[in-house]
Design a protein around this motif. Structure first.
Motif, mmCIF file in Angstrom:
data_model
loop_
_atom_site.group_PDB
_atom_site.id
_atom_site.type_symbol
_atom_site.label_atom_id
_atom_site.label_comp_id
_atom_site.label_asym_id
_atom_site.label_seq_id
_atom_site.Cartn_x
_atom_site.Cartn_y
_atom_site.Cartn_z
ATOM 1 N N ASP A 129 71.278 -12.186 -54.175
ATOM 2 C CA ASP A 129 70.120 -12.214 -53.340
ATOM 3 C C ASP A 129 69.751 -13.708 -53.257
ATOM 4 N N LYS A 130 69.660 -14.315 -54.475
ATOM 5 C CA LYS A 130 68.993 -15.808 -54.422
ATOM 6 C C LYS A 130 69.940 -16.594 -53.494
ATOM 7 N N MET A 131 71.271 -16.564 -53.831
ATOM 8 C CA MET A 131 72.233 -17.206 -52.909
ATOM 9 C C MET A 131 72.075 -16.810 -51.554
ATOM 10 N N GLU A 132 71.791 -15.703 -51.199
ATOM 11 C CA GLU A 132 71.855 -15.451 -49.858
ATOM 12 C C GLU A 132 70.451 -15.974 -49.250
ATOM 13 N N LEU A 133 69.214 -15.970 -50.082
ATOM 14 C CA LEU A 133 68.252 -16.542 -49.473
ATOM 15 C C LEU A 133 68.432 -17.965 -49.250
ATOM 16 N N GLU A 134 69.038 -18.683 -50.270
ATOM 17 C CA GLU A 134 69.232 -20.041 -50.027
ATOM 18 C C GLU A 134 69.891 -20.510 -48.820
ATOM 19 N N GLU A 135 70.867 -19.610 -48.745
ATOM 20 C CA GLU A 135 71.756 -19.851 -47.400
ATOM 21 C C GLU A 135 70.786 -19.689 -46.144
ATOM 22 N N LYS A 136 70.057 -18.608 -46.103
ATOM 23 C CA LYS A 136 69.225 -18.490 -45.042
ATOM 24 C C LYS A 136 68.126 -19.757 -44.675
ATOM 25 N N ILE A 137 67.438 -20.093 -45.962
ATOM 26 C CA ILE A 137 66.730 -21.119 -45.785
ATOM 27 C C ILE A 137 67.465 -22.435 -45.402
ATOM 28 N N LEU A 138 68.555 -22.545 -45.767
ATOM 29 C CA LEU A 138 69.348 -23.775 -45.284
ATOM 30 C C LEU A 138 69.849 -23.671 -43.994
ATOM 31 N N PHE A 139 70.342 -22.278 -43.539
ATOM 32 C CA PHE A 139 70.517 -22.214 -42.234
ATOM 33 C C PHE A 139 69.483 -22.420 -41.160
ATOM 34 N N ASN A 140 68.172 -21.798 -41.601
ATOM 35 C CA ASN A 140 67.072 -21.878 -40.800
ATOM 36 C C ASN A 140 66.717 -23.285 -40.671
ATOM 37 N N MET A 141 66.688 -24.050 -41.704
ATOM 38 C CA MET A 141 66.254 -25.573 -41.721
ATOM 39 C C MET A 141 67.178 -26.300 -40.906
ATOM 40 N N LYS A 142 68.572 -26.000 -40.981
ATOM 41 C CA LYS A 142 69.609 -26.874 -40.018
ATOM 42 C C LYS A 142 69.576 -26.331 -38.684
ATOM 43 N N GLU A 143 69.325 -25.129 -38.498
ATOM 44 C CA GLU A 143 69.387 -24.489 -37.228
ATOM 45 C C GLU A 143 67.940 -24.415 -36.296
ATOM 46 N N LEU A 144 66.724 -24.275 -37.012
ATOM 47 C CA LEU A 144 65.756 -23.961 -36.351
ATOM 48 C C LEU A 144 64.561 -25.158 -36.670
ATOM 49 N N VAL A 145 64.837 -25.932 -37.663
ATOM 50 C CA VAL A 145 63.906 -26.977 -38.050
ATOM 51 C C VAL A 145 64.372 -28.381 -37.505
ATOM 52 N N LEU A 146 65.712 -28.797 -38.149
ATOM 53 C CA LEU A 146 66.098 -30.058 -38.079
ATOM 54 C C LEU A 146 66.504 -30.537 -36.831
ATOM 55 N N PRO A 147 67.060 -29.436 -36.010
ATOM 56 C CA PRO A 147 67.414 -30.007 -34.618
ATOM 57 C C PRO A 147 66.342 -30.326 -33.796
ATOM 58 N N PHE A 148 65.266 -29.516 -33.982
ATOM 59 C CA PHE A 148 63.885 -29.679 -33.277
ATOM 60 C C PHE A 148 63.452 -31.145 -33.559
ATOM 61 N N LEU A 149 63.281 -31.406 -34.904
ATOM 62 C CA LEU A 149 62.829 -32.653 -35.206
ATOM 63 C C LEU A 149 63.774 -33.953 -34.686
ATOM 64 N N GLU A 150 64.951 -33.581 -34.754
ATOM 65 C CA GLU A 150 65.620 -34.526 -34.003
ATOM 66 C C GLU A 150 65.503 -34.752 -32.545
ATOM 67 N N ARG A 151 65.159 -33.620 -31.860
ATOM 68 C CA ARG A 151 64.665 -33.520 -30.463
ATOM 69 C C ARG A 151 63.457 -34.439 -30.184
ATOM 70 N N VAL A 152 62.730 -34.247 -31.219
ATOM 71 C CA VAL A 152 61.108 -34.767 -31.010
ATOM 72 C C VAL A 152 61.216 -36.218 -31.287
ATOM 73 N N LYS A 153 62.302 -36.731 -32.115
ATOM 74 C CA LYS A 153 62.306 -38.058 -32.516
ATOM 75 C C LYS A 153 62.921 -38.806 -31.385
ATOM 76 N N LYS A 154 63.769 -38.207 -30.486
ATOM 77 C CA LYS A 154 64.094 -38.827 -29.447
ATOM 78 C C LYS A 154 63.258 -38.835 -28.155
#
Length: 317
Positions: free
Chosen positions: A197-222
């Motif tokens: 469960d811990k690993m799954e949660l970490e994977e979800k957090i990592l996935f959400n960060m990479k898919e839902l947060v960081l891409p938008f930050l990159e767009r904002v920077k541009k």
């Protein structure tokens, strides 16, 4: 001195026997001339040996008289008779006489029969005494053995009870062991599930960060931002990378040295996404995703094997 009685209806023979017996140093305690008289005299005189004629007048012959006497007394009997018919001898055998002498007899026959008969009686008496002593010793030993046997029986009973108690204790310990093993197994399952469960949660957090947060930050920077806003965005991106960096390291060790991009693609493959769907999610080409998938298979030791990548990745969780 041994006592001898003579039974014979012929007075001359009776006197000859008396003289012979007396000359041998024994005592003739009585002389009877019939079977009935022999029975009465034997009860009173209790002789050690009787020389009994078989054929005599009266209702009881010598054999019948001898049978009655032996029913009451322990006495040796030597039959004297002028007859040697097999039927008569067969009757005499049932009385168990010591000897059977046919008239006319020789002095040596009488002497030998008396001597051996009296010797046999002495031996029988000694044997009887030895037997009685042996029986006494056997009874005493039997009593001792009974006491020892009772002690042994009690010891065996105590040992059986102790063994039974030990078996019960072993059963209890076995039950406790099984219970502990089941508890331990359950804890292992819980811990494994917790880790998953811990690993799954970490994977979800990592996935959400990479898919839902960081891409938008990159767009904002541009987009058109002033220097101050860009500085805020850089700080936010740096902090987010600090948060997900430990997660990336743990996933990298789990996936045997995969790069962050490969870990991201591996997680999407594990979630059942196709190459085309992963390319759309990551804003990449299908060729790039296929390239990364081949690298992942190579690093996981699946190259040139028919193993399904998604099934293998699921088995690692």
């Amino acid at each position: 001195m041994p006592k001898i009685m003579v039974v014979d209806d012929e007075a001359i023979i009776a006197m000859q026997l008396e003289e012979l017996i007396t000359a041998m140093g024994y005592e003739v305690v009585g002389i009877a001339s019939s079977g009935e008289e022999a029975v009465r005299m034997s009860e009173d005189l209790k002789p050690d040996l009787i020389l009994m004629d078989i054929v005599m007048p009266g209702e009881s012959d010598g054999i019948a008289a001898a049978k009655k006497i032996k029913e009451k007394l322990d006495v040796s009997i030597i039959f004297l008779t002028g007859y040697s018919e097999s039927q008569l001898i067969e009757r005499a055998k049932h009385v168990e006489p010591f000897g059977y002498i046919v008239k006319p007899f020789q002095e040596g026959q009488i002497r030998a029969a008396i001597e051996i008969s009296l010797y046999k009686k002495v031996m029988e008496e000694e044997l009887r005494k030895a037997h009685d002593e042996l029986e006494t010793r056997v009874e005493e030993r039997t009593s001792e053995l009974l006491v020892l046997n009772e002690k042994l029986r009690q010891e065996i009973e105590d040992r059986k009870q102790a063994e039974e108690a030990l078996r019960e204790r072993e059963k209890e310990l076995k039950i406790k062991k099984i219970s502990l093993e089941e508890t331990n197994t359950a804890l292992k399952v819980i811990l494994k599930r917790r880790e998953e469960d811990k690993m799954e949660l970490e994977e979800k957090i990592l996935f959400n960060m990479k898919e839902l947060v960081l891409p938008f930050l990159e767009r904002v920077k541009k987009s058109r931002l002033d220097p101050k806003q860009l500085a805020y965005i850089d700080i936010l991106e740096s902090n987010l990378n600090d948060i997900i960096s430990p997660l990336l390291q743990r996933l990298a060790s789990k996936y045997l040295g995969l790069t962050p991009a490969e870990i991201q693609i591996a997680n999407l493959v594990k979630e059942g996404k196709t190459t085309k769907e992963i390319a759309e999610l990551l804003n990449s080409t299908t060729w790039t995703i296929s390239f990364h998938r081949n690298n992942i298979r190579k690093k996981l030791g699946l190259k040139n094997k028919k193993a399904n990548l998604r099934s293998y990745l699921l088995s690692l969780t």
